[in-house]
Enzyme design. Structure first.
Site, PDB file in Angstrom:
ATOM      1  N   ILE A   1      36.328 -43.260-103.037  1.00 40.12           N
ATOM      2  CA  ILE A   1      37.582 -43.293-103.793  1.00 40.12           C
ATOM      3  C   ILE A   1      37.913 -41.910-104.336  1.00 40.12           C
ATOM      4  O   ILE A   1      39.069 -41.472-104.329  1.00 40.12           O
ATOM      5  CB  ILE A   1      37.499 -44.329-104.927  1.00 40.12           C
TER       6      ILE A   1
ATOM      7  N   SER B   1      36.117 -51.947-113.175  1.00 32.87           N
ATOM      8  CA  SER B   1      36.070 -52.969-112.136  1.00 32.87           C
ATOM      9  C   SER B   1      36.558 -54.310-112.672  1.00 32.87           C
ATOM     10  O   SER B   1      36.366 -54.626-113.858  1.00 32.87           O
ATOM     11  CB  SER B   1      34.631 -53.115-111.630  1.00 32.87           C
TER      12      SER B   1
ATOM     13  N   THR C   1      35.168 -56.915-112.176  1.00 29.77           N
ATOM     14  CA  THR C   1      33.991 -57.725-112.492  1.00 29.77           C
ATOM     15  C   THR C   1      33.820 -57.913-113.991  1.00 29.77           C
ATOM     16  O   THR C   1      33.135 -58.838-114.430  1.00 29.77           O
ATOM     17  CB  THR C   1      32.722 -57.088-111.880  1.00 29.77           C
TER      18      THR C   1
ATOM     19  N   TYR D   1      25.086 -53.727-112.257  1.00 27.25           N
ATOM     20  CA  TYR D   1      26.206 -52.819-111.955  1.00 27.25           C
ATOM     21  C   TYR D   1      27.419 -53.177-112.809  1.00 27.25           C
ATOM     22  O   TYR D   1      28.023 -52.325-113.475  1.00 27.25           O
ATOM     23  CB  TYR D   1      26.572 -52.898-110.477  1.00 27.25           C
TER      24      TYR D   1
ATOM     25  N   LYS E   1      29.631 -51.230-116.130  1.00 26.32           N
ATOM     26  CA  LYS E   1      31.083 -51.050-116.274  1.00 26.32           C
ATOM     27  C   LYS E   1      31.558 -51.599-117.616  1.00 26.32           C
ATOM     28  O   LYS E   1      32.355 -50.977-118.323  1.00 26.32           O
ATOM     29  CB  LYS E   1      31.819 -51.742-115.122  1.00 26.32           C
TER      30      LYS E   1
ATOM     31  N   PHE F   1      40.082 -53.831-107.912  1.00 24.45           N
ATOM     32  CA  PHE F   1      39.726 -55.057-107.226  1.00 24.45           C
ATOM     33  C   PHE F   1      38.887 -54.685-105.993  1.00 24.45           C
ATOM     34  O   PHE F   1      37.767 -54.227-106.141  1.00 24.45           O
ATOM     35  CB  PHE F   1      40.966 -55.914-107.002  1.00 24.45           C
TER      36      PHE F   1
ATOM     37  N   LEU G   1      32.268 -55.876 -97.404  1.00 26.42           N
ATOM     38  CA  LEU G   1      32.732 -56.499 -96.163  1.00 26.42           C
ATOM     39  C   LEU G   1      33.296 -55.496 -95.163  1.00 26.42           C
ATOM     40  O   LEU G   1      32.882 -55.467 -94.007  1.00 26.42           O
ATOM     41  CB  LEU G   1      33.797 -57.553 -96.491  1.00 26.42           C
TER      42      LEU G   1
END
Length: 340
Positions: free
Chosen positions: A12, A124, A126, A150, A154, A179, A201
């Site tokens: 990123i 995140s 999450t 992890y 955050k 996301f 993925l």
């Protein structure tokens, strides 16, 4: 305005560097190459058209971080640096807590001693936790604890930044909750380059497509979703990078604490993503269903309305473009970046 981009050689970070230069910002990039390499820096410089300064540095080293701020006149920090593999974090939690928390604290101490008051944090989705209603919006309370070490780092860093805003008048902290970043630069020169077998993925699918891996494993096909596979909000990495440029404009308003989702507002299933990538690479990709993974949520996506209202930012690229760009990157670089 000079921006320190920590983790700027990463996935990123490298794409954000290009968008920052396009927007007229000067940048300084810092990275320790834990998840990246010098070739990524070279290619990012070429794509940006600027030989921006780069410093190889471990930000958990307090003295080295102070010297970095001594060397450059920094106006704002965009903090990407950190370990990010969810599964790995469960196996080596102390490493994750040490790296992600200590690097952030070291940065904040250096910023304080050099009177730098602008911080954008790579957070995140999450942090919303497994019980949050879908779609996630910024008014949703964060979880008491997330599903991984992890994620907990955050969440903890968000609390640290909230406290610093309260204690330090004039300090601006933007928390950008991502996301699922995917995609690559349209040139195919930079993209996601995970160490070892990918945890996410898209790079896994790409490595099956290029022949590095044999089979896509889809974890669970009995969820309460249209095709039984998990739904996620996939966002193109270039759209995500542009979100950081928009966040810098918010900082110029002396925003104090500002929290914002960066997502598309649409859920795409794992199976839909595999089929879209098959179209990009021109062949059907082999996959098999496997048992559900512990901690996977059936579906979540962003409510992007606040980002549009406050930042004037909207994700523009669709799923097929994401897959096309990843395939261009992976097919041009089947082994990823060449190592020095």
């Amino acid at each position: 305005m000079t921006i320190l981009v920590t983790g700027g050689a990463g996935y990123i970070g490298s794409h954000t560097c290009i968008e920052l230069v396009k927007a007229g910002y000067d940048i300084v990039v810092a990275d320790d190459f834990a998840n990246s390499c010098m070739e990524a820096v070279r290619r990012t410089r070429k794509l940006a058209g600027v030989e921006f300064p780069f410093e190889k540095i471990d930000l958990t080293d307090y003295d080295a971080t102070q010297k970095l701020f001594d060397k450059y006149q920094i106006d704002a920090v965009i903090h990407f640096a950190g370990l990010k593999a969810v599964g790995e974090s469960g196996k080596i939690p102390l490493t994750y807590y040490h790296n992600n928390l200590d690097s952030t604290l070291s940065l904040l101490e250096a910023m304080k001693s050099h009177s730098v008051k602008n911080f954008i944090f790579s957070s995140s989705a999450t942090v919303y936790g497994p019980e949050a209603p879908v779609p996630y919006n910024e008014a949703t309370p964060v979880s008491r604890i997330t599903s991984s070490p992890y994620g907990n780092t955050k969440l903890m860093i968000e609390y640290i930044l909230k406290d610093e805003v309260k204690a330090n008048p004039g300090f601006n902290a933007v928390l950008l909750r991502y996301f699922n970043p995917v995609g690559a630069h349209e040139s195919g020169e930079i993209g996601e380059n995970p160490n070892g077998i990918p945890n996410n993925l898209m790079p896994y699918v790409a490595q099956v497509a290029v022949g590095k891996l044999d089979m896509i494993h889809i974890f669970g096909n009995d969820y309460d979703t249209p095709d039984g596979t998990c739904l996620r909000d996939y966002i193109h990495v270039v759209d995500l990078a542009k979100g950081h440029v928009a966040a810098l404009k918010k900082i110029k308003e002396n925003c104090g604490l500002f929290v914002c989702n960066l997502g598309t507002g649409k859920g795409t299933s794992v199976l839909e993503m595999v089929k879209a990538f098959s179209k990009s690479c021109g062949k059907d990709l082999p996959y098999e269903f496997a048992p559900r993974r512990e901690g996977d949520l059936p579906a979540f996506w962003a409510d992007p309305a606040f980002a549009k209202e406050q930042l004037g930012w909207v994700a523009e690229k669709g799923i097929q473009e994401m897959c096309d760009d990843v395939w261009r990157w992976q097919s041009k670089n089947p082994a990823g970046f060449p190592q020095d």
